[in-house]
Every structure is written in C-alpha cells, then in structure tokens.
Motif scaffolding. Sequence first.
Motif, PDB file in Angstrom:
ATOM      1  N   PRO A   3       0.815  -1.383  -0.128  1.00  0.00           N
ATOM      2  CA  PRO A   3       0.074  -0.136   0.290  1.00  0.00           C
ATOM      3  C   PRO A   3       0.881   1.214  -0.082  1.00  0.00           C
ATOM      4  O   PRO A   3       0.554   2.239  -0.836  1.00  0.00           O
ATOM      5  N   GLU A   4       1.798   1.254   0.554  1.00  0.00           N
ATOM      6  CA  GLU A   4       2.947   2.413   0.811  1.00  0.00           C
ATOM      7  C   GLU A   4       3.313   2.595  -0.417  1.00  0.00           C
ATOM      8  O   GLU A   4       3.582   3.969  -0.878  1.00  0.00           O
ATOM      9  N   GLN A   5       4.032   1.672  -1.390  1.00  0.00           N
ATOM     10  CA  GLN A   5       4.446   1.925  -2.405  1.00  0.00           C
ATOM     11  C   GLN A   5       3.564   2.637  -3.401  1.00  0.00           C
ATOM     12  O   GLN A   5       3.800   3.264  -4.267  1.00  0.00           O
ATOM     13  N   ILE A   6       2.420   2.070  -3.395  1.00  0.00           N
ATOM     14  CA  ILE A   6       1.100   2.654  -4.475  1.00  0.00           C
ATOM     15  C   ILE A   6       0.876   4.183  -3.922  1.00  0.00           C
ATOM     16  O   ILE A   6       0.771   4.732  -4.910  1.00  0.00           O
ATOM     17  N   LYS A   7       0.770   4.223  -2.673  1.00  0.00           N
ATOM     18  CA  LYS A   7       0.529   5.605  -2.352  1.00  0.00           C
ATOM     19  C   LYS A   7       1.684   6.495  -2.833  1.00  0.00           C
ATOM     20  O   LYS A   7       1.489   7.443  -3.684  1.00  0.00           O
ATOM     21  N   GLN A   8       2.652   5.991  -2.720  1.00  0.00           N
ATOM     22  CA  GLN A   8       4.025   6.876  -3.159  1.00  0.00           C
ATOM     23  C   GLN A   8       4.040   7.068  -4.555  1.00  0.00           C
ATOM     24  O   GLN A   8       4.189   8.184  -5.162  1.00  0.00           O
ATOM     25  N   ALA A   9       3.866   6.193  -5.221  1.00  0.00           N
ATOM     26  CA  ALA A   9       3.765   6.117  -6.833  1.00  0.00           C
ATOM     27  C   ALA A   9       2.638   6.823  -7.382  1.00  0.00           C
ATOM     28  O   ALA A   9       3.065   8.045  -8.257  1.00  0.00           O
ATOM     29  N   ILE A  10       1.450   6.857  -6.819  1.00  0.00           N
ATOM     30  CA  ILE A  10       0.285   7.661  -7.461  1.00  0.00           C
ATOM     31  C   ILE A  10       0.534   9.026  -6.896  1.00  0.00           C
ATOM     32  O   ILE A  10       0.164  10.240  -7.746  1.00  0.00           O
ATOM     33  N   GLU A  11       0.988   9.127  -5.744  1.00  0.00           N
ATOM     34  CA  GLU A  11       1.080  10.698  -5.380  1.00  0.00           C
ATOM     35  C   GLU A  11       2.287  11.218  -6.058  1.00  0.00           C
ATOM     36  O   GLU A  11       2.066  12.526  -6.541  1.00  0.00           O
ATOM     37  N   ASP A  12       3.263  10.436  -6.536  1.00  0.00           N
ATOM     38  CA  ASP A  12       4.219  11.080  -7.439  1.00  0.00           C
ATOM     39  C   ASP A  12       3.578  11.744  -8.847  1.00  0.00           C
ATOM     40  O   ASP A  12       4.052  12.453  -9.594  1.00  0.00           O
ATOM     41  N   LEU A  13       2.552  10.741  -9.283  1.00  0.00           N
ATOM     42  CA  LEU A  13       1.778  10.915 -10.485  1.00  0.00           C
ATOM     43  C   LEU A  13       0.946  12.482 -10.362  1.00  0.00           C
ATOM     44  O   LEU A  13       0.611  13.039 -11.381  1.00  0.00           O
ATOM     45  N   ILE A  14       0.167  12.166  -9.290  1.00  0.00           N
ATOM     46  CA  ILE A  14      -1.087  13.302  -9.420  1.00  0.00           C
ATOM     47  C   ILE A  14      -1.043  14.152  -8.282  1.00  0.00           C
ATOM     48  O   ILE A  14      -2.009  14.984  -8.201  1.00  0.00           O
ATOM     49  N   GLY A  15      -0.088  14.122  -7.457  1.00  0.00           N
ATOM     50  CA  GLY A  15       0.022  15.212  -6.302  1.00  0.00           C
ATOM     51  C   GLY A  15      -0.155  14.539  -4.813  1.00  0.00           C
ATOM     52  O   GLY A  15      -0.751  13.308  -4.742  1.00  0.00           O
ATOM     53  N   THR A  16       0.262  15.224  -3.931  1.00  0.00           N
ATOM     54  CA  THR A  16       0.211  14.596  -2.630  1.00  0.00           C
ATOM     55  C   THR A  16      -1.154  14.609  -1.972  1.00  0.00           C
ATOM     56  O   THR A  16      -2.041  15.368  -2.593  1.00  0.00           O
TER      57      THR A  16
END
Lengths: 464, 464
Positions: A3-16
């Motif tokens: 989950p943490e990796q997903i969170k990081q990856a998506i927030e890199d794409l669309i913002g924090t």
Amino acid sequence: MTPEQIKQAIEDLIGTDRVRLDGEALDIYGRDWTKIHTPRPRAIAFPRSTEDVQAIVRFARENKIALVPSGGRTGLSAGAVAANDELVVVMDYMNKVIDFNPVDRSVTVQAGMITEQLQKFAEDQGLYYPVDFASAGSSQIGGNISTNAGGIKVIKYGMTRDWVLGLKVVTGAGDVLELNKGLIKNNTGYDLRHLFIGAEGTLGIITEATIKLTRPPKNLTVMVLGTPTMQDVMQVLKAFQSQVDLTAFEFFSNNALDKVVAHHQLQRPFDSVTDYYALLEFEAETEEVMDRAMQVFEHCMEEGWVEDGSISQSEAQAQSLWSLREFISETISHETPYKNDLSVLVSKVPEFLKEVDDFVAETYPGFEIVWFGHIGDGNLHLNILKPKDMEKDAFFEKCHHVSDKVFAITQRYAGSVSAEHGVGLVKKDFLHFSRSPEELAYMKAIMQVFDPGNIMNPGKMFDA
Amino acid sequence: MTPEQIKQAIEDLIGTDRVRLDGEALDIYGRDWTKIHTPRPRAIAFPRSTEDVQAIVRFARENKIALVPSGGRTGLSAGAVAANDELVVVMDYMNKVIDFNPVDRSVTVQAGMITEQLQKFAEDQGLYYPVDFASAGSSQIGGNISTNAGGIKVIKYGMTRDWVLGLKVVTGAGDVLELNKGLIKNNTGYDLRHLFIGAEGTLGIITEATIKLTRPPKNLTVMVLGTPTMQDVMQVLKAFQSQVDLTAFEFFSNNALDKVVAHHQLQRPFDSVTDYYALLEFEAETEEVMDRAMQVFEHCMEEGWVEDGSISQSEAQAQSLWSLREFISETISHETPYKNDLSVLVSKVPEFLKEVDDFVAETYPGFEIVWFGHIGDGNLHLNILKPKDMEKDAFFEKCHHVSDKVFAITQRYAGSVSAEHGVGLVKKDFLHFSRSPEELAYMKAIMQVFDPGNIMNPGKMFDA
C-alpha cells in the motif's frame, strides 16, 4: 506492491494527499449498501481530473493492480465493493459543473456530482432532471450511468441511459475517449457510449457526462386506486395510458399498505379494502386533462377494475399518497426482508406474480410475500418476510432456494433477474438466467477489448 | 466459388428458388439510393426465417464470402451497395408481424417489414410509431435500425434507437442472439442491442425487432414563423420549448422557400420576407395549450425574434405548411445539389452555419447554398446548388474541396459528419473528422469480436 509503495507512486503522478491508507478510509470506501462482503481494499485514491484518472489507470495496468471505481456507493448488487485487495478510485472530488447551455438544455458535469445536486442545478435553471430514486441524496451521476439507474419515473422519462448525451471515459487500456460529445444526432459508427452505460465499471471509468435536461412537470397529480386483482391493475394501466401521459404507475399489495399505515400511523386512502392498489401520477396541466383522467377513472369503476379511489387536490396530498408507496421499503426493513428486483413484459406480470406467489405458498407456507414495484415498466420488487419464529440463517438459506426457483421462473418468462440494480457480485452467479452462453461470451470478449489487463472492477458482473 | 455453386449450396440449405443470379436481380439488389457505385454482386439470396439467415451466414463464413444485408435500399451513404462481388441477403420476404401486445404497447416484426406498414399496423391498433421520414414507404425496419434512422419527429420522439425494445440478430460468427427480449428494464450487463443499432450490418444481420409503440398525437398544429436571423430562430426555439412540448422544430432559408413556392405554385405563408423561417409543430390537445403557444408567439413578436407568422387551423392547413419544408429536397433536386448531413450542438448552429456560409461565399462566390434541416436537433442539411454555367464534373470536384473544409469546420465544432445518414461507403474516408483514432481502433476491435471472418458488409464504415 505494498500500500505504501502504491501511495508513493500515485502521489508522484497526481500530487500529494491523494491516497489514503487509514482503516477508516479502507472501511468506508470499500463497501456499498449491500453490506454482505467484508471490505478489504489495498488503498484509496482521490483523483481531481480526467488526467488524474488516466494516470491511475495506466499505473494500475502497468503494475497489474485491480481497480474499483467508487461513486456514492449506494448500489444494491455489490458492484462497488472492494473485497479483494483492490485500489479504489473515489470520484468524490470530481463533482463540478463543467458547462451548461440553456439552448441545448444540457449540462456537462464531472462524474462525482451527486444526483440531488444535479436535480437542484437543473431546478435553478428552470429545468428538470427526471431520473429519481431513493438514494438520490448520495448516489453520484457516474455511478448512476455505470448502473443505468432507473427509479420511479421510468414509464415517462426512461432510464439514466436515455439522458446521457455524451461521456468522457478512461478505458481499462488507459485511453481517454469522448463519446458522442453531447450531440442529439450522430450516426458515425458504433455508439460506444451505450456500452459504458450499465457496464458497472468493468470497461473503464466514466469521468464526465453530458446530461440532457427537460422542462419541469406541471401540477403533478396522484391517484391511488383500489383494484381487486392484478388483471384489473393491468386494465387500469391500459385505460389510463390510452388517454393520459402517465409520469408514474406503481402498485403494491394490501399487506404492504397495512404495514405502512400501521408503522407510520397514516390514514388509508379510502375505506374499501382490495387485494392490490395502483398509484398513478400525471401532469394535470389543464382542466381538460384532469377531466379526461376523471372520465377514465369512472370508466374503470364501471368496469369493476377499480373499487375505490383517491385523488390528490394539492402538492401536499400528492406527497402523502406517494408516502403509501415510498415508505414500504423502510417499513418492511424491520421484518428482515429477502429482496429481489425482477422484470418481465408488462403484460406477463399477473401470470408471473401468481406463479411466484403459488410456488412460495406451496413450498414455504409460513413465508409472507410483500409485492410492490414499478408495474408500468414490468419491474417487480419481490420481498419475502422472515417468519418471527425462524432463525435468520435458516431463513436466508431457504431464501436461496427460493431465489434459484424464482430466477428459473423469470427465465421461463424471458424476464430479467436484475431490472434496475445491476449485477455486481450479488447477481453474477445468476446472470445466465437472463443472458445466453453466447451473449456472455460476446460480453467477455468486449470486456477484453477495453480492459485487456483485466484491471477494471475484476470479478464484478462475470469472471474474465 | 462461382455464382452457380453458391446458388446450389444455399438452396441445399434453405430450399429452392431462394437465390437469384439474373441480371435484373443483380442490378436491383446491388444498389441503394446513392447511385454512385456500379452494382456488382455475385448472387442474391432471399431467406424466409432467422434459421435461413443463420444458415447463409455460416455458409458464407466457411467459404469466406462477403455478405451485404439488404433492406429497402433507401440509404444515402451506400451502406447497402454490393459493388465487390458480394452475396446480397435480401430481407423482403421476412416482413411479417410476429407478435403484438396492447398492454405492452409493443410489436415484434421481422426485419423486412416496411416502415409504412409498421406505422399502419400501429394505427390500426389505435397506437403510433413515431419515427418518420421521406423514405418510409420503401425503407425496412431492419435497415432503419441498422442505420438508426432519424427524421422529422426526433425533437420529441428521438431516433429509431429509442423505439427498439429487443432484437434478434445473427452475428457474423453465425450465432443467434436475442437481445433484451422486449423488456423496459433489464440491467444485466452490456446492452448489446445498442451496438447493433447503427452498426450498418457490419456486426451481423438483424432478423427480428420488438418495437415500442405509443399513443397517437392529438390535434397536431403547425406554425411557420418568419425570423430575421439564425440567432432569432434559436430564441424562438428556446421560448417555445419552455412552454410547449414540441413534436418538430425545422428551419429553412428564404431561397429555399422561394424555390418551393415557385416550383410547386404554392402560396407563401405570409407577406413578410425574412432570411429564415422556423416551422414548429405541437399537440394542441386543449385550448389552454393553444393559448400558451399563442402567448409565446406574441412574446417572440414583441422581442423582434419573429416578424410574421402563420398557424394551421385544420389538418389540411397543417399539411400545406409542412409542404413548404418537405418539398424543398425534391424542388432543388433539379439544380444538381451537393448534399451534406451535418450536426452540431443546437446552441452552436448559428455560428457554425455562418462560418460555412462565409467560407463558401469567399471561396466560390458563384455557389448558392440552400439550408434546411431539423434545427431542434442541431441537424443541418447543407445543399450547394450547381451554377447553371458550370459543368457537373467540375462542380463536384470543387464540392469535394468544400466537403473537406466543411468537415474540418464540423470537427472544430465537435459536430458529426453524418447526423442521420450513416457512414457506408460515402462517408468512411471522413469518419476521422468525427471519431478519434482511439475510438476507431476500439470500433474495429469490436467488429472483430462479432465478425471474426470479416464477412459482414466489409469495406462499409471502415476497412478492417
């Protein structure tokens, strides 16, 4: 991926701050109104734009992560449940009006707009969005479209399908498609818009919709009529339809009325007691329309199709007559109902209803059935109430047997095992009662076209 | 396979005298109303049942023979033309009513039934089939569905799509599918019915259709209004739509009126001359509706949107006002018109029309444009008339240049290059102006799902 990796990856794409992993979020956004399955999503994403959604879908496809599109989560077939480690894509923050044009009488909104807000927006413009149902205060327009929501005005206004002029979608392959662009007439090949309507998020995610609006109805008037038999209900429908444009035609059984009147301490609409009641609504735009309706009413009385009736003289009275129908669901919820959402041809309703009644009466003499529904559309809500002295588990087990048999009867009548609630997880094992093996094969092949990685709401509707 | 071998093989399957190879048949059944392509079919088959059609499709698939489904052959996009050695499947002998139910107000017919016969059947039952257009006397219901035919009542009643409750089809793979079975409400997965509507025979052959009927309109009343500008036409539309349920809203330009009046020796509807005219129709069910319409008319006069008007006092007068609009196409056919069938959002019509007008005036000052169309739906018929002193070939060559530019303008307005006539052979090279490369790719993939052998009307709509 954790989950943490997903969170990081998506927030890199669309913002924090666009992904939540906390228990509260996982619990809220992992379920709908069915409450059968235990929510177990991996993470919850909150896109703000079509570009955000596209980025999430492409990321998910690359990393083979299952997605569950999530609207108002008011579904009754577990179409928006995330019980298998999915990434939930929540549309709550995509809830804006993008464009409105009074000449076209159309409005383009983001998919997360709540139905009631759309109704309110239309009202503020002197217009009307006619698709209405119990969950309009929570359901979102994207979810309505994905489930082709119906409701109480279908006889005049049709389903959600009939109000969608255009869609912007992100397919499971990650493409953005603008389908039909709000046009009324556009015969340029396959109308892909209609594939996405009712697809329950298995082909992609709807991000924007252009919705047709219409003029508001005038002086809505309600009649409740006491009818001895279901055949009489059908005669009443036919008689009124030939003379008056109905906006609703509902029915309910006498035990439904008894329960509502008792539970809510309401008055019966009239003294006579009949086995069934029809509730009909129409626009009494002019006195002449009203006169015509009264003539039909008198004709129905003379023919013996109607024993007694009541007609609203004001908006308040119309609302109070509607309560007799609208309160049924809430009233019987205290008696642990086993619910089904069926449809057959309107003309087949009496025969179909009798066959189901007879089967239940013979097989389970202790079970009480409450019928109500949108009879003008052939849509019946079958509710079986738990006998007071029966354990819940035993009751539901017997009801599963009932279900199989009822669906088999429905199939014999060429009916639908899900008239308006969709398939999701709840009905997928029963889909074959309404769709042939060949149709199912074509449906799966179409799914592969739009979602080759099988990431879009997998396991809903059917298994790939 | 030679034509004779095909005849033998098919007659072995479905019976004798079911295939024609004579020159007359090849010529008649190989073309539609477009008359651009030279018909060159290999053979003509005449099935009598869905089973016959299935046998033909399976035979064609096995032997890699291209099929062209053929209805009334009234199409304007060469969708039913057989110019490449195809086997034509003629539906003329499948023209029966299979089932009618007055409570459901639905009728199931074979696909070869002629539209006018369906309208007549409905009338005989006290009901109404509202999809109507110039070719209703020849077009067949299967062809209407395959091209999603529109016409003059779309503003109230919608396209053919909106009247199809169920379809029986034979797919290009040879499967028989019964889609939606006449139900009003049926949310059990992808609605494949809507894929076949407007598919122009590229996915399979429609063999039966269940059609919804409605009550006949009452006291249809027609107004023709003289309006100075297209903006005024739009104001008139908006004003009436807010008060009256319109059944039609058409427009035409003054030169169109001039030509019709001269050619048919008719009276002008009134003395005033304006650049544009709106023709609107509504049900004057009661005097109150008529009063409301007259109030809107007066309001439009006060605002200066309308300079003069005429209203029908009888059915005969209504028909004679309709003639002013309906005779245009026939009238200008003597001036070798170059025709296009475009649509944009209703609100964009004035701006779009002006841009096309300006472009043609600047580039080809000698060209006369005649505009008319279903303006309430955003559907414009653009007709460019051949200057008397220009050779036909030179004229059409210049028109091709016009087409490219007009379609580019249409694309900029997010409009449709074929509002109601479909794609066929005529528009397939221009499809990209209305559908994105991604959409086209999905359309081709869907075609592969239903017609893996690419035998169904190949080369129509797009190349596989």
